[in-house]
Design a protein around this motif. Structure first.
Motif, PDB file in Angstrom:
ATOM      1  N   ARG A 194     -22.831  23.441  16.501  1.00 16.32           N
ATOM      2  CA  ARG A 194     -22.937  23.059  15.089  1.00 16.32           C
ATOM      3  C   ARG A 194     -24.280  22.423  14.753  1.00 16.32           C
ATOM      4  N   LEU A 195     -24.975  21.870  15.783  1.00 20.46           N
ATOM      5  CA  LEU A 195     -26.270  21.225  15.526  1.00 20.46           C
ATOM      6  C   LEU A 195     -27.444  22.198  15.650  1.00 20.46           C
ATOM      7  N   TYR A 196     -27.175  23.412  16.042  1.00 17.02           N
ATOM      8  CA  TYR A 196     -28.249  24.401  16.257  1.00 17.02           C
ATOM      9  C   TYR A 196     -29.011  24.670  14.953  1.00 17.02           C
ATOM     10  N   GLY A 197     -30.311  24.630  15.023  1.00 19.07           N
ATOM     11  CA  GLY A 197     -31.167  24.959  13.887  1.00 19.07           C
ATOM     12  C   GLY A 197     -31.467  23.810  12.959  1.00 19.07           C
ATOM     13  N   ARG A 198     -30.835  22.654  13.164  1.00 17.50           N
ATOM     14  CA  ARG A 198     -31.053  21.531  12.268  1.00 17.50           C
ATOM     15  C   ARG A 198     -32.305  20.734  12.682  1.00 17.50           C
ATOM     16  N   THR A 199     -33.112  20.392  11.700  1.00 18.93           N
ATOM     17  CA  THR A 199     -34.368  19.678  11.956  1.00 18.93           C
ATOM     18  C   THR A 199     -34.318  18.232  11.490  1.00 18.93           C
ATOM     19  N   ASP A 200     -33.212  17.814  10.899  1.00 18.78           N
ATOM     20  CA  ASP A 200     -33.113  16.463  10.335  1.00 18.78           C
ATOM     21  C   ASP A 200     -32.276  15.547  11.217  1.00 18.78           C
ATOM     22  N   LEU A 201     -32.221  15.835  12.488  1.00 20.77           N
ATOM     23  CA  LEU A 201     -31.318  15.108  13.376  1.00 20.77           C
ATOM     24  C   LEU A 201     -31.948  13.822  13.899  1.00 20.77           C
ATOM     25  N   THR A 202     -31.079  12.849  14.169  1.00 20.96           N
ATOM     26  CA  THR A 202     -31.480  11.625  14.862  1.00 20.96           C
ATOM     27  C   THR A 202     -30.571  11.458  16.070  1.00 20.96           C
ATOM     28  N   LEU A 203     -30.855  10.457  16.867  1.00 19.20           N
ATOM     29  CA  LEU A 203     -30.048  10.218  18.063  1.00 19.20           C
ATOM     30  C   LEU A 203     -28.594   9.919  17.685  1.00 19.20           C
ATOM     31  N   ASP A 204     -28.387   9.348  16.508  1.00 21.86           N
ATOM     32  CA  ASP A 204     -27.016   9.035  16.067  1.00 21.86           C
ATOM     33  C   ASP A 204     -26.181  10.304  15.883  1.00 21.86           C
ATOM     34  N   ASP A 205     -26.842  11.422  15.581  1.00 19.86           N
ATOM     35  CA  ASP A 205     -26.101  12.664  15.352  1.00 19.86           C
ATOM     36  C   ASP A 205     -25.497  13.218  16.641  1.00 19.86           C
ATOM     37  N   LEU A 206     -25.949  12.734  17.777  1.00 18.94           N
ATOM     38  CA  LEU A 206     -25.413  13.213  19.056  1.00 18.94           C
ATOM     39  C   LEU A 206     -24.174  12.428  19.476  1.00 18.94           C
ATOM     40  N   ARG A 207     -23.933  11.330  18.790  1.00 17.69           N
ATOM     41  CA  ARG A 207     -22.840  10.445  19.186  1.00 17.69           C
ATOM     42  C   ARG A 207     -21.502  11.193  19.122  1.00 17.69           C
ATOM     43  N   GLY A 208     -20.749  11.109  20.223  1.00 22.50           N
ATOM     44  CA  GLY A 208     -19.440  11.721  20.281  1.00 22.50           C
ATOM     45  C   GLY A 208     -19.433  13.189  20.659  1.00 22.50           C
ATOM     46  N   GLN A 234     -24.702   7.540  23.231  1.00 19.74           N
ATOM     47  CA  GLN A 234     -23.238   7.490  23.197  1.00 19.74           C
ATOM     48  C   GLN A 234     -22.632   8.897  23.161  1.00 19.74           C
ATOM     49  N   VAL A 235     -23.218   9.768  23.984  1.00 19.73           N
ATOM     50  CA  VAL A 235     -22.670  11.109  24.131  1.00 19.73           C
ATOM     51  C   VAL A 235     -21.332  10.996  24.845  1.00 19.73           C
ATOM     52  N   GLU A 236     -20.392  11.841  24.474  1.00 17.77           N
ATOM     53  CA  GLU A 236     -19.034  11.795  25.007  1.00 17.77           C
ATOM     54  C   GLU A 236     -19.034  11.647  26.522  1.00 17.77           C
ATOM     55  N   ASP A 237     -18.295  10.625  27.009  1.00 20.79           N
ATOM     56  CA  ASP A 237     -18.235  10.399  28.451  1.00 20.79           C
ATOM     57  C   ASP A 237     -17.535  11.544  29.186  1.00 20.79           C
ATOM     58  N   ALA A 238     -16.569  12.171  28.544  1.00 21.21           N
ATOM     59  CA  ALA A 238     -15.844  13.276  29.185  1.00 21.21           C
ATOM     60  C   ALA A 238     -16.731  14.519  29.181  1.00 21.21           C
ATOM     61  N   VAL A 239     -17.428  14.720  30.273  1.00 21.30           N
ATOM     62  CA  VAL A 239     -18.336  15.856  30.377  1.00 21.30           C
ATOM     63  C   VAL A 239     -17.516  17.136  30.569  1.00 21.30           C
ATOM     64  N   ILE A 240     -17.840  18.164  29.778  1.00 26.25           N
ATOM     65  CA  ILE A 240     -17.095  19.420  29.826  1.00 26.25           C
ATOM     66  C   ILE A 240     -17.404  20.214  31.097  1.00 26.25           C
ATOM     67  N   GLY A 241     -18.654  20.185  31.540  1.00 22.24           N
ATOM     68  CA  GLY A 241     -19.025  20.958  32.724  1.00 22.24           C
ATOM     69  C   GLY A 241     -20.192  20.339  33.452  1.00 22.24           C
ATOM     70  N   ILE A 242     -20.196  20.461  34.762  1.00 19.38           N
ATOM     71  CA  ILE A 242     -21.313  19.980  35.581  1.00 19.38           C
ATOM     72  C   ILE A 242     -21.674  21.054  36.598  1.00 19.38           C
ATOM     73  N   SER A 243     -22.916  21.030  37.062  1.00 23.45           N
ATOM     74  CA  SER A 243     -23.376  21.946  38.096  1.00 23.45           C
ATOM     75  C   SER A 243     -24.622  21.365  38.744  1.00 23.45           C
ATOM     76  N   SER A 244     -24.882  21.770  39.974  1.00 22.24           N
ATOM     77  CA  SER A 244     -26.132  21.384  40.642  1.00 22.24           C
ATOM     78  C   SER A 244     -27.234  22.385  40.331  1.00 22.24           C
ATOM     79  N   SER A 245     -26.881  23.479  39.648  1.00 20.03           N
ATOM     80  CA  SER A 245     -27.831  24.549  39.344  1.00 20.03           C
ATOM     81  C   SER A 245     -28.310  24.452  37.906  1.00 20.03           C
ATOM     82  N   LEU A 246     -29.606  24.441  37.719  1.00 21.52           N
ATOM     83  CA  LEU A 246     -30.169  24.410  36.374  1.00 21.52           C
ATOM     84  C   LEU A 246     -29.739  25.649  35.594  1.00 21.52           C
TER      85      LEU A 246
END
Length: 330
Positions: A194-208, A234-246
């Protein structure tokens, strides 16, 4: 008429001369001729006159020829002496050219170099070192294994890898570390987010926001600066996915599973191609150092030691600012 036996005898005598003749006598004779006298030759060579007179007598006796006619106020090289002098000049000219002829001759280096790297190491310096070494030593071979940074360090410590390139959190005191390059991380999302393409974002917009990340994205691990920034945002603590591979973290981001951190210089093309979109913060992104890890106790073959020395040399020649990637062009 020369018989076969006489011919063989002369051939044998010539061969024995090459083995038995003291080559220093040839140098001494050459200098005597060039200085036109025993006295001057002795001064040039730093020897006493009787030593040079004895040397001249020895070579004349060994060759069975009078080489120099020596009389009061007379110094004349005989025909045999002129022939020998010309040969001496040729011999010593050949010897004098040896360093020049050998200067560009490179000794063949063979052997396999086992390199352990963390996922997606992107470094022009490392690439250049591989290229230069292969050009100089085309018979050397390479095995490059991709693994977690922790496994890279373990492989080097256990001498299963010639050296490694990875992130480092807790240095092993048995190993040698030096920074190969510094990279900066940013947060990104994929085209479906939903945040793709937006240029008016701040760090607060990532919260949750849900997120994906690396296994080392933890305050007590190698990606500590990234983990701390996630906490600030304050990005969501419940991470959806993790990997050791970039590559796999990138896959999850582009698939829309969540936002995630990636090295700025690595994903520049993906952003340009519309596969990723950069999110805040845009200023002062987290810096991560990538280390060259080696084991001083390892017995390296010539190829391993040569490439490691080349890479170390290239690292030492460049200031860290020239080995810092990711801030330009954003």
């Amino acid at each position: 008429m020369t018989t076969m036996r006489e011919h063989q005898l002369k051939k044998h005598q010539a061969q024995r001369l090459a083995w038995d003749l003291d080559w220093n006598l040839l140098r001494t004779f050459m200098v005597i001729v060039e200085e036109r006298g025993i006295t001057a030759a002795a001064e040039r060579l730093g020897l006493k006159q009787p030593t040079l007179s004895n040397a001249l007598a020895r070579i004349e006796a060994r060759l069975g020829r009078r080489l120099i006619d020596r009389k009061p106020n007379v110094f004349e090289v005989t025909e045999a002496g002129r022939l020998l002098y010309n040969d001496c000049v040729e011999i010593f000219g050949t010897v004098a050219r040896l360093p020049i002829r050998l200067r560009d001759v490179q000794e063949q280096v063979t052997g396999n170099v086992a390199i352990a790297v963390a996922s997606h190491i992107v470094s022009p310096l490392f690439d250049q070192a591989l290229s230069d070494f292969h050009t100089r030593h085309p018979k050397a071979t390479f095995t490059i294994s991709v693994m977690t940074s922790l496994d890279v360090v373990t492989a080097v410590a256990q001498k299963r890898a010639s050296f490694g390139l990875c992130l480092v959190h807790n240095p092993d005191p048995r190993l040698d570390y030096r920074v190969v390059y510094r990279e900066f991380f940013g947060f990104f999302c994929g085209p479906k987010h939903r945040l793709y393409g937006r240029t008016d974002l701040t760090l607060d917009d990532l919260r949750g926001e849900t997120s994906v990340s690396f296994q080392t994205d933890h305050p007590s691990d190698a990606l500590r600066p990234v983990a701390l920034l996630r906490a600030v945002a304050q990005v969501e603590d419940a991470v959806i996915g993790i990997s050791s591979s970039l590559e796999e973290v990138r896959r999850m981001i582009t698939a829309g599973l969540g936002i995630g951190p990636l090295p700025l210089h690595v994903v520049r093309r993906d952003v340009r191609d519309g596969l990723l979109w950069r999110l805040p913060p845009y200023q002062d992104p987290p810096a991560i150092d990538i280390f060259l890890v080696s084991n001083p106790q390892a017995s390296l073959n010539r190829a391993e030691a040569g490439l490691l020395a080349l890479l170390r040399g290239q690292v030492d020649e460049l200031p860290l600012a020239a080995r810092t990637y990711g801030l330009d062009g954003w």
